[in-house]
Design a protein around this motif. Structure first.
Motif, mmCIF file in Angstrom:
data_model
loop_
_atom_site.group_PDB
_atom_site.id
_atom_site.type_symbol
_atom_site.label_atom_id
_atom_site.label_comp_id
_atom_site.label_asym_id
_atom_site.label_seq_id
_atom_site.Cartn_x
_atom_site.Cartn_y
_atom_site.Cartn_z
ATOM 1 N N THR A 92 -20.857 42.269 -18.103
ATOM 2 C CA THR A 92 -19.633 42.673 -18.259
ATOM 3 C C THR A 92 -18.338 44.126 -18.516
ATOM 4 O O THR A 92 -18.599 44.660 -19.538
ATOM 5 C CB THR A 92 -19.129 41.429 -19.855
ATOM 6 O OG1 THR A 92 -19.470 40.228 -19.538
ATOM 7 C CG2 THR A 92 -16.903 41.203 -19.071
ATOM 8 N N GLY A 93 -17.276 44.208 -18.198
ATOM 9 C CA GLY A 93 -16.711 45.617 -17.518
ATOM 10 C C GLY A 93 -16.373 45.395 -19.760
ATOM 11 O O GLY A 93 -15.372 45.191 -19.960
ATOM 12 N N THR A 94 -15.280 46.497 -19.630
ATOM 13 C CA THR A 94 -15.376 47.302 -20.636
ATOM 14 C C THR A 94 -14.385 48.622 -20.307
ATOM 15 O O THR A 94 -14.408 49.009 -19.720
ATOM 16 C CB THR A 94 -16.607 48.229 -21.730
ATOM 17 O OG1 THR A 94 -17.026 49.041 -21.141
ATOM 18 C CG2 THR A 94 -17.449 47.015 -21.894
ATOM 19 N N ALA A 95 -13.161 48.615 -21.513
ATOM 20 C CA ALA A 95 -12.333 49.512 -21.407
ATOM 21 C C ALA A 95 -12.678 50.633 -22.653
ATOM 22 O O ALA A 95 -11.997 49.562 -24.080
ATOM 23 C CB ALA A 95 -11.314 49.424 -21.159
ATOM 24 N N THR A 96 -12.162 51.603 -23.221
ATOM 25 C CA THR A 96 -12.195 52.199 -24.122
ATOM 26 C C THR A 96 -10.850 53.053 -24.469
ATOM 27 O O THR A 96 -10.669 53.734 -23.463
ATOM 28 C CB THR A 96 -13.499 53.472 -24.091
ATOM 29 O OG1 THR A 96 -14.367 52.492 -24.244
ATOM 30 C CG2 THR A 96 -12.863 54.516 -25.969
ATOM 31 N N ILE A 97 -9.820 52.185 -25.017
ATOM 32 C CA ILE A 97 -8.224 53.111 -25.025
ATOM 33 C C ILE A 97 -8.804 54.234 -26.342
ATOM 34 O O ILE A 97 -8.393 53.624 -27.190
ATOM 35 C CB ILE A 97 -7.759 52.413 -25.205
ATOM 36 C CG1 ILE A 97 -7.861 50.712 -23.536
ATOM 37 C CG2 ILE A 97 -6.022 52.582 -25.231
ATOM 38 C CD1 ILE A 97 -7.333 49.457 -24.449
ATOM 39 N N LEU A 98 -7.922 55.323 -25.703
ATOM 40 C CA LEU A 98 -7.084 56.343 -27.038
ATOM 41 C C LEU A 98 -6.003 56.004 -27.149
ATOM 42 O O LEU A 98 -5.025 55.690 -25.883
ATOM 43 C CB LEU A 98 -8.142 57.687 -26.944
ATOM 44 C CG LEU A 98 -9.201 58.075 -26.286
ATOM 45 C CD1 LEU A 98 -9.645 59.332 -26.069
ATOM 46 C CD2 LEU A 98 -9.792 57.179 -27.882
ATOM 47 N N LEU A 99 -5.623 55.842 -28.671
ATOM 48 C CA LEU A 99 -3.637 54.712 -28.281
ATOM 49 C C LEU A 99 -3.135 55.925 -29.834
ATOM 50 O O LEU A 99 -3.442 56.142 -30.631
ATOM 51 C CB LEU A 99 -3.938 53.480 -29.319
ATOM 52 C CG LEU A 99 -2.504 53.333 -29.995
ATOM 53 C CD1 LEU A 99 -1.448 53.131 -28.447
ATOM 54 C CD2 LEU A 99 -2.105 51.643 -30.246
ATOM 55 N N ASP A 100 -2.064 56.343 -29.631
ATOM 56 C CA ASP A 100 -1.793 57.433 -30.776
ATOM 57 C C ASP A 100 -1.027 57.453 -30.812
ATOM 58 O O ASP A 100 -0.728 55.430 -31.369
ATOM 59 C CB ASP A 100 -1.530 59.446 -29.291
ATOM 60 C CG ASP A 100 0.048 58.536 -28.623
ATOM 61 O OD1 ASP A 100 0.555 57.729 -28.371
ATOM 62 O OD2 ASP A 100 0.406 60.009 -28.273
ATOM 63 N N SER A 113 -19.535 43.939 -13.823
ATOM 64 C CA SER A 113 -19.153 43.060 -13.504
ATOM 65 C C SER A 113 -17.763 42.131 -12.498
ATOM 66 O O SER A 113 -17.828 41.760 -11.886
ATOM 67 C CB SER A 113 -19.537 41.685 -13.505
ATOM 68 O OG SER A 113 -18.668 41.642 -15.144
ATOM 69 N N ASN A 114 -16.970 43.268 -12.798
ATOM 70 C CA ASN A 114 -15.969 43.100 -11.769
ATOM 71 C C ASN A 114 -16.035 43.969 -10.718
ATOM 72 O O ASN A 114 -15.981 43.932 -10.552
ATOM 73 C CB ASN A 114 -15.151 44.149 -12.602
ATOM 74 C CG ASN A 114 -14.303 43.669 -14.001
ATOM 75 O OD1 ASN A 114 -14.029 42.795 -14.088
ATOM 76 N ND2 ASN A 114 -14.584 44.360 -15.341
#
Length: 305
Positions: A92-100, A113-114
């Motif tokens: 399954t797809g993943t996203a890593t988000i850097l949030l300031d 899989s996307n």
């Protein structure tokens, strides 16, 4: 109630909370970490159903724990997941988000899989697509699948909305079957080569897409609002001023909630844009992607609708 289909990505998001986005080669401390459902497609589908639409999702997950979690999440929202495929090979797809601390983000996406959705898969879903009023797609799934879905949609008088993110070259064939396109300023520049610095620049971007066959052009301008260009009008519709906490799903909330209110003849496009901005203004005041997306009753209560 609009019958909205979303062809798009399903990801599990991991958000790393930092003081600021690091410079190249720099190591910084992460204050905290959180995980939640996301992906532009999933975000838009959830936004649409929470704001009154009936929603069918077309996408793919891996045969893993994340895939089970995301299928369960979408199903719990009331979204029809009969067209969500299970990929035997990819996770399954993943996203890593850097949030300031200012609520701004940088995002790294692993498609997984996307990327496995094919034209042949879309062809097998033809009967499902024919029942829709509106079909939304982004660029986190293969363009060949989007093109096939939009062709089927247009053959059946289904309104097509393209959110070209992340931005990359668009074939004229796809634009010819797109009714509404909604890039942000950066995406508009990537797609057209026109740097968006003035209203005149926005007009040039809109003209580019109109010449390719797109009826309605929306350029999302963040805190400044949305530039609308159609055969009847061209204007900036101002945003609602709030202090953002996390902008991760702002654009997706706008697209999904706008679509939930849009009439199939596009006659209420301005009203739908305003509603989408209202929903988005609420979402950016909360952390996370899907967890931040408001329901219709919350939008109605806050904006006295």
């Amino acid at each position: 109630m609009s019958n909205v289909g979303v062809l798009g990505s399903i990801n599990v998001d991991t958000t790393l909370h930092v003081d600021r986005i690091p410079q190249p080669g720099e190591t910084i401390h992460v204050q905290s970490k959180s995980s939640a459902g996301g992906g532009k497609g999933a975000n838009q589908a959830v936004s649409a159903i929470r704001n009154g639409a009936k929603v069918k999702f077309i996408g793919s997950v891996g045969k893993d724990a994340d895939g089970v979690m995301m299928r369960d999440l979408l199903k719990a929202e009331g979204i029809d997941i009969e067209c969500v495929l299970e990929d035997e090979k990819n996770s399954t797809g993943t996203a890593t988000i850097l949030l300031d601390e200012e609520g701004q983000n940088s995002i790294l996406v692993y498609p997984g899989s996307n990327d496995s959705i094919r034209k042949s898969d879309i062809d097998e879903m033809k009967e499902e697509l024919e029942t829709l009023d509106i079909l939304i797609a982004q660029f986190e799934t293969p363009k060949e699948a989007t093109l096939e879905a939009f062709k089927i949609a247009k053959e059946n008088e289904v309104i097509t909305i393209l959110n070209p993110a992340p931005a990359s070259e668009i074939a004229s064939e796809l634009l010819a079957v797109t009714d509404v396109i909604a890039p942000n300023e950066t995406e508009a520049e990537v797609l057209t080569g026109i740097k968006v610095e003035s209203v005149e620049d926005m007009h040039k971007v809109a003209s580019y897409f109109h010449e390719k066959g797109v009826s309605v052009v929306l350029i999302t301008l963040g805190s400044r609002g949305v530039f609308l260009s159609s055969k009847d009008t061209e204007k900036i519709i101002p945003a609602f001023k709030v202090k953002p906490v996390d902008t991760t799903a702002a654009g997706d909330t706008f697209i999904g909630s706008m679509a939930s209110k849009l009439k199939v003849d596009l006659s209420n496009i301005e009203e739908a844009i305003v509603y989408g901005q209202q929903a988005s203004s609420i979402a950016v005041q909360k952390p996370g992607a899907i967890p931040s997306i408001p329901k219709e009753d919350e939008v109605t209560r806050i904006y006295n609708l």
